[in-house]
Design a protein around this motif. Sequence first.
Motif: not given
Length: 411
Positions: A12-35
């Motif tokens: 797990t050393a060096g593993i970081a969260p993937l970069p956040a991106e803005e998505r339409p609601l229709e394609s955000a299901l199952g992702t993690t809220l970044a803010a």
Amino acid sequence: MISVEEYVSQVTAGIAPLPAEERPLESALGTTLAASIEARVAVPPFTNSAMDGFAVRADDVHGASKDAGVNLPVLEDVAAGSTANGTLKPGFATRIMTGAPLPEGADAVVKVEDTNIEPGPVQMPDQVTIFSAVQPGTNVRKAGENVAVGDLILEAGITVTPQVLAAAASVGYGKLPVIPKPRIAIISTGTELQDPGSELAHGQIPDSNGIMLDGLAHSLGAEVTYRSRTGDEPQHLEQMFTEAGRCADLIITSGGVSAGAFDPVKIVGKTHNFNFEKVAMQPGKPQGHGVINVDGRGVPVMCLPGNPVSVYVSFMLFVRPIIGILAGRPGSKLQAVPALAGASFKSAKNRRQYAPMRAELSTSGITVYPTHSQASGSHLIATLHQATGLVAVAADVDEVAQGDLVQYIPL
């Protein structure tokens, strides 16, 4: 050998969260809220009717009853979606539908069932007889009574569920800042492996690892974007690493990490400076991990053993936390609970054993039973589905007796 905890720290050393991106609601299901999200509009955004019926001034119908109805002329119709800013005059009623804005001056709604008007699609009457007195606020949803503008609605780090999408939409959002689902590549290795369900020659076995890893990745909310299988040819595996690295955030291999003369993962991994370890656990002692660079991007690789139960246990202990970090959900540590052994079984010597177990609940607590008479053979895949979790047995314990207290990890 190194401990399970040491190896978890390594991978797990060096593993970081993937970069956040803005998505339409229709394609955000199952992702993690970044803010975190605050309401842009109130809920409800305007005062409206909670019933199909008639908007009134409560004072105008205070004497209404089943025996003595109050007659009021009907001023107008207000349907859901109306943008008109109507006003209700004293001594009048407005026919109103559920969700429609309450006219200025009205302070209550009488259900259509409490009037002489039939429910349903009927022409607006000139007059209505009301058979029920109401208090101010009856059947009225006040603007902002759920949330007000600026209220905190959703906290960063939560999984975007259908309910989260509905909440975001209700407070004015059409897009959300999210950490996307990790993209997973799965590569099974071994010349002996064949497609599940195919005819097997002597010495061949079905590839159960590929389909299991696919399902495990999906169960954690990840996406499998590449899945393939290779024999024992290092050059073929190298080509697969390049292909997989172009469409994945994590590559998982199974097999080829032990002491065999034809272990392709070890051969290729050494050219990329992978780290191969012996972990003090059973099943799953041989492990490996590293990073490959594809098109200027470093992609982590987890190299699991080949025996299917070893793959399952290794995924739960080592791959699961990596996917959690990539997805922006770190800290999903496996938690053990005390249980009683329902049967005796032997344990590994000098290694912590993770034995697949079936748990039964009763008023006295949890009792666990091995899913196979051998308790924890790394090849016992055909009975693994019966397991509801794993029992972790300390390295200094050679045998567990029926009735012993054990540490059970529900999965």
